[in-house]
Structure formats: structure tokens, C-alpha cells
Design a protein around this motif. Sequence first.
Motif, mmCIF file in Angstrom:
data_model
loop_
_atom_site.group_PDB
_atom_site.id
_atom_site.type_symbol
_atom_site.label_atom_id
_atom_site.label_comp_id
_atom_site.label_asym_id
_atom_site.label_seq_id
_atom_site.Cartn_x
_atom_site.Cartn_y
_atom_site.Cartn_z
ATOM 1 N N VAL A 181 43.472 35.716 51.237
ATOM 2 C CA VAL A 181 44.142 35.641 52.533
ATOM 3 C C VAL A 181 45.595 35.233 52.317
ATOM 4 C CG1 VAL A 181 44.050 34.736 54.873
ATOM 5 C CG2 VAL A 181 41.936 34.931 53.533
ATOM 6 N N PHE A 182 46.500 36.032 52.875
ATOM 7 C CA PHE A 182 47.930 35.826 52.671
ATOM 8 C C PHE A 182 48.638 35.592 54.001
ATOM 9 C CE2 PHE A 182 46.277 38.892 49.592
ATOM 10 C CZ PHE A 182 46.585 38.265 48.389
ATOM 11 N N PRO A 183 49.335 34.463 54.156
ATOM 12 C CA PRO A 183 50.179 34.275 55.347
ATOM 13 C C PRO A 183 51.341 35.263 55.308
ATOM 14 C CG PRO A 183 49.779 32.186 54.202
ATOM 15 C CD PRO A 183 49.363 33.280 53.285
ATOM 16 N N LEU A 184 51.633 35.878 56.425
ATOM 17 C CA LEU A 184 52.753 36.814 56.522
ATOM 18 C C LEU A 184 53.363 36.687 57.910
ATOM 19 C CD1 LEU A 184 54.345 39.134 55.132
ATOM 20 C CD2 LEU A 184 52.779 40.725 56.281
ATOM 21 N N ASN A 185 54.526 36.040 57.956
ATOM 22 C CA ASN A 185 55.189 35.764 59.236
ATOM 23 C C ASN A 185 54.247 34.969 60.135
ATOM 24 O OD1 ASN A 185 57.460 37.199 58.295
ATOM 25 N ND2 ASN A 185 56.543 39.139 58.947
ATOM 26 N N ASP A 186 53.843 35.534 61.280
ATOM 27 C CA ASP A 186 52.946 34.802 62.179
ATOM 28 C C ASP A 186 51.525 35.365 62.134
ATOM 29 O OD1 ASP A 186 53.555 37.215 63.317
ATOM 30 O OD2 ASP A 186 53.865 36.448 65.343
ATOM 31 N N GLN A 187 51.195 36.017 61.029
ATOM 32 C CA GLN A 187 49.868 36.618 60.882
ATOM 33 C C GLN A 187 49.246 36.228 59.538
ATOM 34 O OE1 GLN A 187 50.725 40.826 61.247
ATOM 35 N NE2 GLN A 187 50.555 40.789 63.487
ATOM 36 N N TYR A 188 47.936 36.485 59.433
ATOM 37 C CA TYR A 188 47.234 36.332 58.165
ATOM 38 C C TYR A 188 46.610 37.683 57.806
ATOM 39 C CZ TYR A 188 47.498 31.328 59.232
ATOM 40 O OH TYR A 188 47.937 30.070 59.537
ATOM 41 N N VAL A 189 46.813 38.098 56.558
ATOM 42 C CA VAL A 189 46.228 39.347 56.074
ATOM 43 C C VAL A 189 45.170 39.000 55.042
ATOM 44 C CG1 VAL A 189 46.655 41.573 54.988
ATOM 45 C CG2 VAL A 189 48.420 40.539 56.435
ATOM 46 N N SER A 190 43.945 39.426 55.292
ATOM 47 C CA SER A 190 42.828 39.138 54.389
ATOM 48 C C SER A 190 42.348 40.426 53.744
ATOM 49 C CB SER A 190 41.682 38.484 55.166
ATOM 50 O OG SER A 190 40.566 38.282 54.330
ATOM 51 N N ILE A 191 42.318 40.445 52.408
ATOM 52 C CA ILE A 191 41.831 41.606 51.656
ATOM 53 C C ILE A 191 40.576 41.180 50.908
ATOM 54 C CG2 ILE A 191 42.364 43.313 49.887
ATOM 55 C CD1 ILE A 191 45.335 42.870 50.508
ATOM 56 N N ARG A 192 39.508 41.976 51.028
ATOM 57 C CA ARG A 192 38.233 41.585 50.439
ATOM 58 C C ARG A 192 37.704 42.650 49.480
ATOM 59 N NH1 ARG A 192 39.146 40.650 55.864
ATOM 60 N NH2 ARG A 192 37.083 40.851 56.763
ATOM 61 N N ILE A 193 37.219 42.172 48.342
ATOM 62 C CA ILE A 193 36.593 43.051 47.356
ATOM 63 C C ILE A 193 35.197 42.514 47.053
ATOM 64 C CG2 ILE A 193 38.769 43.793 46.320
ATOM 65 C CD1 ILE A 193 38.311 41.777 44.077
ATOM 66 N N LYS A 194 34.389 43.375 46.448
ATOM 67 C CA LYS A 194 33.028 42.973 46.091
ATOM 68 C C LYS A 194 33.069 42.161 44.800
ATOM 69 C CE LYS A 194 28.393 44.884 45.327
ATOM 70 N NZ LYS A 194 27.756 44.304 46.510
ATOM 71 N N PRO A 195 32.545 40.941 44.797
ATOM 72 C CA PRO A 195 32.568 40.126 43.577
ATOM 73 C C PRO A 195 31.454 40.512 42.617
ATOM 74 C CG PRO A 195 31.594 38.883 45.394
ATOM 75 C CD PRO A 195 32.015 40.205 45.959
ATOM 76 N N THR A 196 31.763 40.424 41.308
ATOM 77 C CA THR A 196 30.780 40.868 40.314
ATOM 78 C C THR A 196 30.746 40.000 39.055
ATOM 79 O OG1 THR A 196 32.422 42.373 39.360
ATOM 80 C CG2 THR A 196 30.932 43.297 41.021
ATOM 81 N N THR A 197 31.602 38.989 38.952
ATOM 82 C CA THR A 197 31.758 38.287 37.675
ATOM 83 C C THR A 197 30.822 37.080 37.533
ATOM 84 O OG1 THR A 197 33.469 36.812 38.527
ATOM 85 C CG2 THR A 197 34.198 38.929 37.649
ATOM 86 N N LYS A 198 30.847 36.489 36.337
ATOM 87 C CA LYS A 198 30.076 35.272 36.080
ATOM 88 C C LYS A 198 30.597 34.105 36.916
ATOM 89 C CE LYS A 198 28.783 36.457 31.319
ATOM 90 N NZ LYS A 198 28.909 36.085 29.882
ATOM 91 N N LEU A 199 31.885 34.120 37.201
ATOM 92 C CA LEU A 199 32.453 33.052 38.017
ATOM 93 C C LEU A 199 31.890 33.102 39.438
ATOM 94 C CD1 LEU A 199 34.352 30.703 37.639
ATOM 95 C CD2 LEU A 199 36.254 32.159 38.365
ATOM 96 N N PHE A 200 31.580 34.307 39.912
ATOM 97 C CA PHE A 200 30.941 34.459 41.216
ATOM 98 C C PHE A 200 29.567 33.791 41.210
ATOM 99 C CE2 PHE A 200 28.225 37.614 43.745
ATOM 100 C CZ PHE A 200 28.326 36.884 44.922
ATOM 101 N N ALA A 201 28.811 33.999 40.148
ATOM 102 C CA ALA A 201 27.495 33.360 40.032
ATOM 103 C C ALA A 201 27.642 31.842 40.008
ATOM 104 C CB ALA A 201 26.784 33.846 38.770
ATOM 105 N N ALA A 202 28.656 31.353 39.313
ATOM 106 C CA ALA A 202 28.903 29.909 39.262
ATOM 107 C C ALA A 202 29.292 29.378 40.629
ATOM 108 C CB ALA A 202 29.995 29.609 38.246
ATOM 109 N N ALA A 203 30.065 30.170 41.380
ATOM 110 C CA ALA A 203 30.493 29.747 42.724
ATOM 111 C C ALA A 203 29.299 29.635 43.665
ATOM 112 C CB ALA A 203 31.514 30.734 43.279
ATOM 113 N N LYS A 204 28.342 30.560 43.555
ATOM 114 C CA LYS A 204 27.158 30.489 44.423
ATOM 115 C C LYS A 204 26.365 29.217 44.150
ATOM 116 C CE LYS A 204 25.470 34.706 43.660
ATOM 117 N NZ LYS A 204 24.595 35.894 43.845
ATOM 118 N N GLU A 205 26.269 28.840 42.888
ATOM 119 C CA GLU A 205 25.577 27.594 42.541
ATOM 120 C C GLU A 205 26.356 26.389 43.074
ATOM 121 O OE1 GLU A 205 24.061 25.164 38.550
ATOM 122 O OE2 GLU A 205 24.623 27.281 38.413
ATOM 123 N N LEU A 206 27.673 26.455 42.957
ATOM 124 C CA LEU A 206 28.523 25.384 43.484
ATOM 125 C C LEU A 206 28.339 25.241 44.995
ATOM 126 C CD1 LEU A 206 32.189 24.635 42.534
ATOM 127 C CD2 LEU A 206 31.637 24.995 44.924
#
Length: 457
Positions: A100-125
Motif C-alpha cells: 500500500v502506497f500513499p499518493l497525495n490524498d489517496q492510497y494505492v494498494s497492489i496485491r499479488i499471490k504469495p508463494t514463498t517460505k516467508l509467507f508460511a512463516a507469516a501465517k504461523e506468526l
Amino acid sequence: MDKTEHAMALKEAKFDINELFFSITDQESTILSGNEVFVRISGYSKEELIGSFHNIVRHPDMPKIIFKTFWDYLKADKPIVAYVKNQTKEGNYYWVLASVFPLNDQYVSIRIKPTTKLFAAAKELYFKLLMAESRGGMEESGNILPELLRALGYEAYEHFMRDALLDELKERQTLVSKVDINNNYNEPSPSLQKLRTVHGYSCELMDQYDAWFDKIDLFTGVKSTFEEKGYKLRELARDIVFLSLNASVSSYKVENGGETFGVLARDIRFNAKENDALIADIDTVVQQFSDSLNATVFSVSAMRLQIEMVTYFIQEVSCQNNDTQIPGLIENICTLMALVVTYSEKSKQVQLELDHQIQGALKYLDQLEQQMMYLGYIQIYGIIEAAGSHDESVRFGVIFSQLKTLVQETTHEIEIMQKMGQNFSAENRLLMKKSEGIDIILNRLHEEMLSIKKMEH
């Protein structure tokens, strides 16, 4: 169907690795726009989404402390990246890595599908955060978040999110294939025909950012090496100080010729103090350099994601061959391109800082190298004096042999840092030169968008 059966019936919504989507909100999180993938995956109609708060897709499994972290960053006008579990209208779920990126008076959110080991660690967290939240609310989960991050090897959330974005984009590069939109529609309208050119420029721009992105390993390698070697230099400098003190004490025990050894000991001690000052300067520059490299890695990753979103969005609309979507397309592309331009400017500024910092580090390293050469002369003279001394009780030969080892080890560490710093400087300046080509492509893209806008009027 009871609650248990309903929960078992829920499943993951379809979100392919090749897809990515965005949404644009105001500062109160009201959805202003988004692409078709966002609409499809959410299960809501575009009319239901536009004007709704973004928490319309919030999943109850998400720890509240993560959303608090989101807003802490955004309110400070800083971008944030996080793994997020969302919920569809039907109650199903889908995971994203949201940037999510602030831009002037708006927020732009770009989303991708996660696939890495860090994603698995985040779910446990997240599971551990939810358990803490169930016991003591958001306050308790907030208290353990730093501890959980440290267990993953991160001193701060900012470092975690930088690696999450970088790792996911690297993995994405290996999994996602490019699509040629020219084969996806026939007899396009003039506006859609123009999109071919725009898409071509955006693909060219993505290739340029890929060239930068491929250098990220160099950036992170220099950062870790400089930090590691800086620590090693501090250890060696400390050992030289201790050795100088040992030499001073030992010189008083020599009955004949102790004055000479005393002078040599004072020279070592004076040199060691100067080394300490230089290493402190190197430490300061290396810390600044490390911070700038972190900022560069994040900026390059962000730009790579942003331009891929532009390219994908043009492809998405073009393949639908629908002229009615052109006005909204222009506005959204302009917003996404504004992000790219913003981060391109940030990256250029940080690269200038990196160049200044690496030159400063090399200057201090050169001075330290000269100090080591002088200390080497002292060591050689000391060895000669020790060989001619008849007082074996002090064993000055051992002291100066130890000094020789310390000088050699320190010189070796300096040489590694010098070589890596010089290589990095050359690569960084080459990238700075290439950024001129990126500016040209950005200008062409802007001109084409203006041309499409005129056609629509």
C-alpha cells in the motif's frame, strides 16, 4: 447448515499466480476504484465495492495488530507491505501480499499471490498473534510482535516487509510468463490501438526495472559484507589497543632498552586511537549506507511491482476490447504511473546518497590502510629490536608477532571492503546512467496517455 458445516464448506477463492490486482481508496479507506481481478476475486460487484470501506473484504482471522501497523505507517505517509487474508462475499478466503502506497490524498494498494517460505512463516506468526489477542487483546499481541519478528531474524517490521516484498517478487519472476496482448484482440478501435503502444512502452519499462531488480543481490551482498567487516574491524582495533597496553606494561619490565620498547608501545597506542576514530567514521558511513541500501531495495522492488501492475492492467482492459472502459483506464493508469514516477525520483535521490556514502567509506578505508602500513613498519622495527634484546622474560618478540597477525588480518578486511565498495560504486553509477533511459520511456508513456485522453474528448 450449522456453523461447523459452514466453516468446512468455505474454501480458497481462485487467485492465479499470473494475476495481480489493485484498489485505490481515499484516506478514510473508501474504495474509489479497482481492476476487474479485484472485483472477481472479492465476489462483489463493482457497484458494491465502489464507495464501500475496504474492510468489506476483511477476514476475521487477521490479527488486529497488523491493521494497526498498517495505519501507523500510512498515517505517517509511509508505504507498507503485509501478508493479508481477505474474505469474499460468499465467505471464502484468499491470501495476498498487499503493498500500500500513499499518493497525495489517496492510497494505492497492489496485491499479488504469495508463494514463498516467508509467507508460511507469516501465517504461523499470525496464528501466535491471534492466540495472544484472544488472551489479552491487541495490546498483548502488540507486545509479542517484536519478539516474534526477532525470532524470524528481523529487528523491525520495516525489515520484515522489505524482505517479504523482495522474496515474493523474485519468486514471481520465476513463475509468471509475459503475455503479448497484440494477439488477444482484432480490429481494435483507435483508442485500443494506442494501448498497444502504451503496453509496449510499459513492457520496455518493466525490462529496464528487471535489469535493476537483478542487481538487488549485489546491493544486499554489499550491505551484509560491509556490516560484517565493519564489526570485524572493530574487534581487531580493540585487540590492537589491548596489545599496545600490554606492550606499555611490558616495557617497564625491561632493564636495558626499555625506553625503546616504551616509545614503540606509545606509537602503537597512538596509532590504535587514530584507528578507532577512523573505524568510528567508517561505522557511521556504513550505517548510513546500510539504511540507504534498504531504501533502494524497497524502492526498486516497489517500482518493479508498480510497473507490472500498469502492464497487467493495460493487458486486462485491452483483452476485453471494450472502449467504454477507456476513460476509467486513463485515470487509473495515470494514478499508477504517478506512483512509478514518485518512486523513480526517490530511487534516484537515494542512489546519489549511496554514491556519496560509498565514496566517503572508501576515503576512510584508504586512510585506515595507510595507518596499517605505518603500524606494519612499527611491527617490523619492534621485531628487530626484540631480536637484539637479551631480556627474555618479557618476550617482546611474541608481542610484535601478534601485532603482525593483527595488521595482516585488518589489512585483509580493508581490502575486501575496498574491492566490494569500488565494484558497487561502478555498478551504482551505471544504474544511475541507465535511469536516464527510464526517464525517456516514462515521458513517452505520459505522451501516449495524453494522446489517448485527447482522442476520448
